[in-house]
Design an enzyme around this catalytic site. Structure first.
Site, PDB file in Angstrom:
ATOM      1  N   LYS A  86      -6.133   2.418  -7.175  1.00  0.00           N
ATOM      2  CA  LYS A  86      -5.328   1.614  -6.247  1.00  0.00           C
ATOM      3  C   LYS A  86      -5.524   0.160  -6.627  1.00  0.00           C
ATOM      4  CE  LYS A  86      -2.682   2.382  -2.642  1.00  0.00           C
ATOM      5  NZ  LYS A  86      -1.957   3.619  -2.267  1.00  0.00           N
ATOM      6  N   ASP A 121       3.291   0.514  -2.715  1.00  0.00           N
ATOM      7  CA  ASP A 121       2.589   0.819  -1.469  1.00  0.00           C
ATOM      8  C   ASP A 121       3.065  -0.269  -0.494  1.00  0.00           C
ATOM      9  OD1 ASP A 121       0.257   2.680  -0.414  1.00  0.00           O
ATOM     10  OD2 ASP A 121      -0.230   0.702   0.352  1.00  0.00           O
TER      11      ASP A 121
HETATM   12  P1  NDP Z   1       6.167  -0.616   3.582  1.00  0.00           P
HETATM   13  O1  NDP Z   1       5.661  -1.951   3.190  1.00  0.00           O
HETATM   14  O2  NDP Z   1       7.491  -0.163   3.097  1.00  0.00           O
HETATM   15  O3  NDP Z   1       6.179  -0.483   5.169  1.00  0.00           O
HETATM   16  C1  NDP Z   1       5.018  -0.676   5.907  1.00  0.00           C
HETATM   17  C2  NDP Z   1       5.368  -0.596   7.378  1.00  0.00           C
HETATM   18  O4  NDP Z   1       4.164  -0.604   8.144  1.00  0.00           O
HETATM   19  C3  NDP Z   1       6.165  -1.797   7.852  1.00  0.00           C
HETATM   20  O5  NDP Z   1       6.974  -1.402   8.920  1.00  0.00           O
HETATM   21  C4  NDP Z   1       5.056  -2.745   8.301  1.00  0.00           C
HETATM   22  O6  NDP Z   1       5.492  -3.721   9.248  1.00  0.00           O
HETATM   23  C5  NDP Z   1       4.091  -1.791   8.928  1.00  0.00           C
HETATM   24  N1  NDP Z   1       2.733  -2.351   8.833  1.00  0.00           N
HETATM   25  C6  NDP Z   1       2.093  -2.747   7.711  1.00  0.00           C
HETATM   26  N2  NDP Z   1       0.879  -3.249   7.999  1.00  0.00           N
HETATM   27  C7  NDP Z   1       0.773  -3.163   9.320  1.00  0.00           C
HETATM   28  C8  NDP Z   1      -0.243  -3.513  10.219  1.00  0.00           C
HETATM   29  N3  NDP Z   1      -1.398  -4.054   9.805  1.00  0.00           N
HETATM   30  N4  NDP Z   1      -0.025  -3.267  11.541  1.00  0.00           N
HETATM   31  C9  NDP Z   1       1.149  -2.715  11.961  1.00  0.00           C
HETATM   32  N5  NDP Z   1       2.150  -2.367  11.155  1.00  0.00           N
HETATM   33  C10 NDP Z   1       1.965  -2.577   9.857  1.00  0.00           C
HETATM   34  O7  NDP Z   1       5.018   0.417   3.134  1.00  0.00           O
HETATM   35  P2  NDP Z   1       5.108   2.002   2.967  1.00  0.00           P
HETATM   36  O8  NDP Z   1       6.088   2.568   3.910  1.00  0.00           O
HETATM   37  O9  NDP Z   1       5.230   2.285   1.524  1.00  0.00           O
HETATM   38  O10 NDP Z   1       3.631   2.432   3.384  1.00  0.00           O
HETATM   39  C11 NDP Z   1       3.290   2.826   4.717  1.00  0.00           C
HETATM   40  C12 NDP Z   1       2.015   3.648   4.682  1.00  0.00           C
HETATM   41  O11 NDP Z   1       2.232   4.816   3.895  1.00  0.00           O
HETATM   42  C13 NDP Z   1       0.794   2.970   4.067  1.00  0.00           C
HETATM   43  O12 NDP Z   1      -0.378   3.431   4.712  1.00  0.00           O
HETATM   44  C14 NDP Z   1       0.792   3.486   2.630  1.00  0.00           C
HETATM   45  O13 NDP Z   1      -0.484   3.419   2.047  1.00  0.00           O
HETATM   46  C15 NDP Z   1       1.245   4.914   2.868  1.00  0.00           C
HETATM   47  N6  NDP Z   1       1.806   5.626   1.725  1.00  0.00           N
HETATM   48  C16 NDP Z   1       2.851   5.117   1.015  1.00  0.00           C
HETATM   49  C17 NDP Z   1       3.389   5.818  -0.031  1.00  0.00           C
HETATM   50  C18 NDP Z   1       4.575   5.352  -0.784  1.00  0.00           C
HETATM   51  O14 NDP Z   1       5.046   6.089  -1.660  1.00  0.00           O
HETATM   52  N7  NDP Z   1       5.130   4.192  -0.504  1.00  0.00           N
HETATM   53  C19 NDP Z   1       2.808   7.113  -0.458  1.00  0.00           C
HETATM   54  C20 NDP Z   1       1.750   7.592   0.405  1.00  0.00           C
HETATM   55  C21 NDP Z   1       1.281   6.851   1.433  1.00  0.00           C
HETATM   56  P3  NDP Z   1       5.882  -5.208   8.780  1.00  0.00           P
HETATM   57  O15 NDP Z   1       7.309  -5.113   8.345  1.00  0.00           O
HETATM   58  O16 NDP Z   1       5.658  -6.034   9.985  1.00  0.00           O
HETATM   59  O17 NDP Z   1       4.949  -5.555   7.669  1.00  0.00           O
HETATM   60  O1  2IT Z   2      -0.700   6.134  -1.333  1.00  0.00           O
HETATM   61  C1  2IT Z   2       0.031   6.625  -2.217  1.00  0.00           C
HETATM   62  O2  2IT Z   2      -0.074   7.803  -2.561  1.00  0.00           O
HETATM   63  C2  2IT Z   2       1.045   5.756  -2.841  1.00  0.00           C
HETATM   64  N1  2IT Z   2       1.173   4.611  -2.431  1.00  0.00           N
HETATM   65  C3  2IT Z   2       1.876   6.270  -3.972  1.00  0.00           C
HETATM   66  C4  2IT Z   2       1.103   6.215  -5.265  1.00  0.00           C
HETATM   67  C5  2IT Z   2       1.897   6.544  -6.506  1.00  0.00           C
HETATM   68  O3  2IT Z   2       1.312   6.352  -7.575  1.00  0.00           O
HETATM   69  O4  2IT Z   2       3.059   6.970  -6.421  1.00  0.00           O
END
Ligand code: NDP
Ligand code: 2IT
Length: 450
Positions: free
Chosen positions: A123, A163
């Site tokens: 990461k 992420d």
């Molecule tokens: P994005 O940046 O697209 O969206 C994040 C969302 O969460 C936004 O709505 C954001 O609000 C909100 N958020 C972020 N930080 C906080 C906080 N401290 N308190 C409250 N709300 C918060 O990220 P993703 O959708 O990609 O990721 C969301 C989660 O999923 C994370 O935990 C990530 O690690 C996990 N994840 C992502 C993957 C991926 O493929 N993208 C794969 C597996 C897991 P705001 O707009 O205000 O920042």
């Molecule tokens: O938390 C996760 O698994 C991710 N943000 C996606 C990682 C990836 O390499 O696609």
């Protein structure tokens, strides 16, 4: 649990609460596997898993639109490469620090092992805050960040992805910078654009995979998402496509959130409203609050930093899908979910539920899916993107979707089978941790003390 083992890891990493939480959650569940295979204790596999193979921290200097010099900190944690090249996302958020990235890299080891695709755990990211930055500033930052990260990654060594705060736009700038510096076009990143090496469905994969996983869980009880009222938190990549898949499967989502607050729409965030939400968050980079101006029947609640529970999790529904960030569900929130009769909680985010919260859910018979299993569709599809890049082909949307569904079902069935084998039937957390651990531990044993 091996308390002495946890204590020694705590001692080595004293100021890293998120990392220690992730380690504790794994150590509390893998004891039966360590007892069955004592050689893994002797080889100190748990200690070795908790020690990054390599941890890179670097300065990122860039010029903002006012001509002022900005300094950020960049990181890459290359946690474990026993079963494949390092793989894991990059997070750009002001809360990013070593503890957060080590917890995410640690989780990634087990998650990637569960996908069945050969990928190690990593990461990275930066404390850079993309909010309020111009397009030019985002590009400048990405280029400055990559000027150092490019020395430490390659399509055979370490393959980053998105992420929090890193989506298609950032991946474009990061990939472009890497290509310019290295003078080569390779699959060094996943989540690339369709048309320049990206895989169809990678954008949708984490959210879709989460709901496929939940559907598999519900099937074990002769039930399905159809007709279920669901709570979703977040409004970014994972949340958007979780909502989309729930809608497609006949469920209804009544909440979405960002870091400022959440909306409740009792009539459901339907297809048309979701398109509005995607445009608001992805193109206009607006706030979730604006949803209620467009759809006045919905209600907006501001987050209160001082509150000791989140009212989003105190709304009556059948299923809950936290898709924002770590530790968004504490003990009180878990108790509220139980009180309101929630049946299933699937983690879209990484570690959104505290350890106490998990115990409350499990003790009350709620079906609980840990993120390292239920959100693995994202990195699983990244693995499919890597495969397509190596082969020099582009698979159809139908082909990728078929493989994604297969990956999620296999992880689901593996979790259940392993939980059963180790005397904890129905405990997806035990199943996921032991299955992931054994695969990596076995590879580490075979490869000797490296
Ligand atoms: P994005 O940046 O697209 O969206 C994040 C969302 O969460 C936004 O709505 C954001 O609000 C909100 N958020 C972020 N930080 C906080 C906080 N401290 N308190 C409250 N709300 C918060 O990220 P993703 O959708 O990609 O990721 C969301 C989660 O999923 C994370 O935990 C990530 O690690 C996990 N994840 C992502 C993957 C991926 O493929 N993208 C794969 C597996 C897991 P705001 O707009 O205000 O920042
Ligand atoms: O938390 C996760 O698994 C991710 N943000 C996606 C990682 C990836 O390499 O696609």
């Amino acid at each position: 649990m091996d308390q002495a083992l946890l204590d020694s890891i705590k001692q080595r990493n004293p100021y890293e609460p998120e990392f220690l939480q992730a380690v504790e959650e794994v150590l509390t569940t893998i004891k039966p596997a360590l007892d069955r295979f004592p050689e893994y204790r002797k080889l100190r596999i748990p200690e070795r898993l908790a020690e990054p193979e390599r941890q890179i921290s670097f300065r990122v200097t860039w010029l903002d639109d006012q001509g002022d010099v900005q300094v950020n900190r960049g990181y890459r944690i290359q946690m474990n490469s026993a079963i494949g090249p390092y793989k894991g996302g990059l997070r750009f958020h002001p809360s990013v620090n070593v503890s957060v990235l080590k917890f995410l890299a640690f989780e990634q080891i087990f998650k990637n092992a569960l996908t069945g695709i050969p990928m190690g755990g990593a990461k990275g990211g930066s404390d850079f805050d993309p909010k309020g930055k111009s397009e030019n500033e985002i590009m400048k930052f990405c280029q400055a960040f990559m000027s150092e990260l490019s020395r430490h990654i390659s399509h055979r060594l370490d393959v980053p992805a998105g992420d929090i705060g890193v989506g298609g736009r950032e991946i474009g700038y990061l990939f472009g910078a890497y290509k310019k510096i290295k003078n080569e076009f390779t699959g060094v990143f996943t989540g690339k654009g369709i048309g320049w090496g990206g895989s169809l469905l990678r954008t949708e994969a984490t959210g879709y995979g989460l709901i496929y996983f939940a559907e598999n869980m519900l099937h074990t009880r002769g039930d399905s998402i159809k007709g279920k009222t669901c709570l979703v938190s977040g409004s970014g990549n994972v949340a958007q496509y979780a909502i989309e898949k729930i809608n497609k499967m006949g469920g209804k989502v009544i909440t979405a959130s960002d870091s400022s607050g959440f909306i409740v729409d009792e009539e459901g965030i339907d297809k048309q409203k979701l398109e509005y939400l995607k445009d608001l968050k992805n193109n206009r980079r607006g706030r979730i609050q604006e949803y209620v101006q467009k759809y006045p029947k919905a209600v907006y609640h501001t987050s209160e930093a001082s509150a000791d529970f989140n009212p989003l999790w105190n709304i009556k529904a059948d299923c809950a899908f936290p898709c924002a960030t770590q530790n968004e569900i504490n003990e009180k929130d878990a108790n509220n979910l139980v009180k309101n009769g929630i049946r299933l909680l699937g983690e879209g985010a990484n570690m959104p539920v505290s350890i106490e919260g998990i115990h409350i859910l499990q003790d009350n018979g709620i079906m609980y899916a840990p993120g390292k299993a239920s959100n693995a569709g994202g990195v699983g599809t990244s693995g499919l993107e890597m495969t397509q890049n190596f082969m020099g082909v582009n698979w159809s949307r139908e082909e990728v979707d078929k493989q994604l569904q297969h990956i999620m079902k296999t992880i689901h069935d593996t979790c259940l089978a392993v939980a059963n084998e180790y005397g904890k039937p129905g405990n997806y957390l035990v199943g996921a941790n032991i299955a992931g651990f054994l695969k990596v531990a076995n590879a580490m044993k075979a490869q000797g003390m490296v």
